[in-house]
Design a protein around this motif. Structure first.
Motif, PDB file in Angstrom:
ATOM      1  N   GLU A 231       0.968  -1.329   0.181  1.00  0.00           N
ATOM      2  CA  GLU A 231      -0.255  -0.015  -0.122  1.00  0.00           C
ATOM      3  C   GLU A 231       0.872   1.170   0.032  1.00  0.00           C
ATOM      4  O   GLU A 231       0.606   2.411  -0.798  1.00  0.00           O
ATOM      5  N   HIS A 234       2.289   1.709  -3.488  1.00  0.00           N
ATOM      6  CA  HIS A 234       1.177   1.833  -4.319  1.00  0.00           C
ATOM      7  C   HIS A 234       0.884   3.545  -4.348  1.00  0.00           C
ATOM      8  O   HIS A 234       0.810   4.029  -5.284  1.00  0.00           O
ATOM      9  N   GLY A 238       2.119   4.193  -7.657  1.00  0.00           N
ATOM     10  CA  GLY A 238       0.704   3.753  -8.272  1.00  0.00           C
ATOM     11  C   GLY A 238       1.168   2.252  -9.082  1.00  0.00           C
ATOM     12  O   GLY A 238       1.356   1.500  -8.644  1.00  0.00           O
ATOM     13  N   ASP A 239       0.787   2.226 -10.319  1.00  0.00           N
ATOM     14  CA  ASP A 239       0.757   1.229 -11.064  1.00  0.00           C
ATOM     15  C   ASP A 239       2.136   0.840 -11.435  1.00  0.00           C
ATOM     16  O   ASP A 239       2.297  -0.537 -12.337  1.00  0.00           O
ATOM     17  N   LEU A 241       4.079  -0.449  -9.286  1.00  0.00           N
ATOM     18  CA  LEU A 241       4.087  -1.664  -8.694  1.00  0.00           C
ATOM     19  C   LEU A 241       3.243  -2.784  -9.342  1.00  0.00           C
ATOM     20  O   LEU A 241       1.909  -2.723  -9.544  1.00  0.00           O
ATOM     21  N   CYS A 243       2.537  -6.828  -8.173  1.00  0.00           N
ATOM     22  CA  CYS A 243       2.543  -7.734  -7.058  1.00  0.00           C
ATOM     23  C   CYS A 243       2.226  -9.197  -7.566  1.00  0.00           C
ATOM     24  O   CYS A 243       1.241  -9.299  -8.450  1.00  0.00           O
ATOM     25  N   LEU A 268      -4.697  -2.725  -5.971  1.00  0.00           N
ATOM     26  CA  LEU A 268      -3.383  -3.179  -6.085  1.00  0.00           C
ATOM     27  C   LEU A 268      -3.506  -3.904  -7.391  1.00  0.00           C
ATOM     28  O   LEU A 268      -4.406  -4.677  -7.779  1.00  0.00           O
ATOM     29  N   ASN A 269      -2.395  -3.884  -8.274  1.00  0.00           N
ATOM     30  CA  ASN A 269      -2.198  -4.735  -9.522  1.00  0.00           C
ATOM     31  C   ASN A 269      -1.514  -5.898  -9.063  1.00  0.00           C
ATOM     32  O   ASN A 269      -0.369  -5.915  -8.856  1.00  0.00           O
TER      33      ASN A 269
END
Length: 509
Positions: A231, A234, A238-239, A241, A243, A268-269
């Protein structure tokens, strides 16, 4: 610049507790080994010398060069630290007639001294030492005593240097936190501005500066540390990251789906990878606990790497390392001889040629949770009990099979759900079920059975270093035992583990 207190660690079991108490005052502090502490810069407001398991009279007693600190910065010696300040500068320390351990009553000799001003005239403190200061140097002044310890606290004339023979950081020193506040805030002048909000703000800024436009890869576990790290990252990038959440086939029942759903709700991605068949195949026939750990760790790296190779422009690998891990790696006695291989994804950074980023490396576990709350990480993730990296693989004693995993998942779900439904879950630090390599005779209906035994485990702890078993209500244990035996085919006996750590460990393998 972040103001801070330095703690010089002489090896005391209480050193981390001193740091936690200082941080509870919203003041940032760092622990450094006495023989590897940094040259103080303008951010350092004061220094605390910790206790030690050694005697200052021992030939191998820790020795620190205090020339850059003493008389230049406020300094507080605690227990060994106080004895060291006395012995090194002309005083004398001898063995106590009897070991001074436990509660004592502190009386002020100099009532208006800034370290103890405002404390009760006879306040309870906690002693834990085998030596005592019998003579102080000429320019030292006693400011407090107990009935049996004449030199319980002193100050050096003309310096902001104090020594105290007791431990203010422990619960039994009833006004210990107030004394620490006098030192850290009133004497050192710290402004108490280190809060979850300030940590988030400064960390997000640092992460953006460090990572810039690169992609970051993070292995999620569903636990507190990796989730809060995700978090934070992120929020910062942002994107950028990405996971990866690997299902090793050794998670709790339905955990893969429920955790993925939680992460998706956080925006989250996340790439979810089901790889249980590979792990179970490679664990077939293996019974040695350390071999199981190594196989699970190796397979995790292979699965994680294969998924990562599908991505482009990844330059960073994020890890959920927290401050106790950092302290362990630079401890007074050197790195721990046996760090378990699953604590971090060891080998990945070198294999993938990635740089490491550890956004939580300055935080203790309770601070991670506070930061997580500020970031609105879901409560079910923040309140989740610790769960071992190898998952149920080390809660199945002996060989791991798909059938054993099924049996353990069912029993574990009944136990954990029962704790939650009874309002007991948050009173427990960690809980789980162990499937034992033991079969015993039972009777179900008119038939004899020869089936498996499971052990329930529930402990209280603050950091996992020590733990005590939880006195769960008998009615609750009776119901859980009954439900497991009636509902889980393959189990006919339930026992409850009442061992503490030490001498036992929390997990069985």
């Amino acid at each position: 610049m972040q103001e801070k207190i330095l703690i010089l660690d002489f090896g005391s079991q209480y050193t981390q507790l001193i740091a936690r108490r200082v941080r509870e005052l919203n003041v940032y502090c760092e622990i450094h080994p006495y023989n590897h502490f940094p040259q103080p810069d303008e951010s350092v407001r004061g220094v605390i010398l910790s206790g030690s398991p050694y005697s200052v009279r021992d030939a191998q007693a820790p020795q620190a060069d205090l020339s850059a600190i003493k008389g230049r910065l406020p300094m507080l010696g605690v227990c060994y630290g106080a004895q060291y300040l006395s012995q090194q500068f002309g005083g004398e320390v001898r063995p106590s007639a009897t070991r001074e351990y436990g509660r004592a009553i502190l009386s002020k000799v100099v009532a208006n001294n800034p370290l103890i001003a405002g404390l009760s005239d006879r306040t309870q403190v906690w002693m834990s030492h085998g030596d005592t200061i019998v003579k102080i140097p000429e320019n030292y002044r006693i400011i407090a005593s107990t009935d049996t310890v004449p030199v319980a606290a002193f100050q050096i004339e003309g310096e902001q240097t104090w020594g105290i023979q007791f431990h203010p950081e422990v619960y039994h020193s009833t006004e210990g936190k107030q004394l620490l506040k006098h030192f850290v805030v009133d004497i050192c002048g710290c402004r108490q501005q280190w809060t979850p909000d300030s940590f988030i703000e400064s960390t997000v800024r640092e992460l953006r500066d460090k990572i810039k436009g690169d992609k970051v890869l993070l292995g999620l576990s569903g636990g507190v540390d990796s989730s809060v790290a995700a978090e934070l990252l992120h929020k910062a990038v942002g994107d950028q990251l990405v996971c990866i959440f690997v299902d090793m086939g050794l998670l709790r029942k339905d955990e893969f789906e429920s955790v993925l759903k939680s992460y998706e709700s956080m925006g989250l991605n996340v790439i979810g990878v089901r790889a249980g068949d590979k792990f179970l195949a490679d664990l077939a026939g293996v019974t040695d606990p350390e071999k199981k750990r190594k196989i699970i760790g190796r397979d995790f790296i292979e699965v994680f790497d294969a998924e990562a190779q599908k991505l482009t422009d990844v330059k960073w690998l994020a890890q959920g390392t927290i401050y106790p891990d950092v302290i362990e790696s630079i401890s007074v006695n050197g790195p721990s001889a046996t760090i378990k291989s699953h604590h971090n994804v060891g080998g990945l950074p070198e294999k993938m040629n990635l740089k490491i980023v550890e956004p939580l490396r300055l935080l203790f576990k309770d601070e991670v949770r506070r930061v997580g709350r500020q970031l609105n990480v879901p409560a079910d993730i923040l309140g989740r009990h610790p769960f071992p990296g190898p998952g149920l693989g080390i809660r199945i004693l002996g060989e791991v099979t798909a059938e054993k995993v099924r049996i353990l998942q069912e029993a574990d779900k009944i136990f954990i759900d029962g704790l939650k439904e009874s309002g007991l879950y948050d009173q427990v630090w960690q809980a789980g079920v162990m499937l034992l390599p033991v079969q015993s005779v039972g009777v179900m209906g008119d038939e004899r059975t020869y089936e498996n035994c499971v052990a329930l485990r529930a402990v209280t702890s603050t950091d996992g270093m020590t733990a005590d078993w939880v006195h769960l209500p008998y009615d609750f244990l009776a119901k859980v035992s009954n439900d497991i035996i009636n509902r889980v085919k393959g189990i006919n006996r339930v026992v409850y583990d009442i061992s503490s750590k030490p001498p036992a460990t929390i997990e069985w393998e």
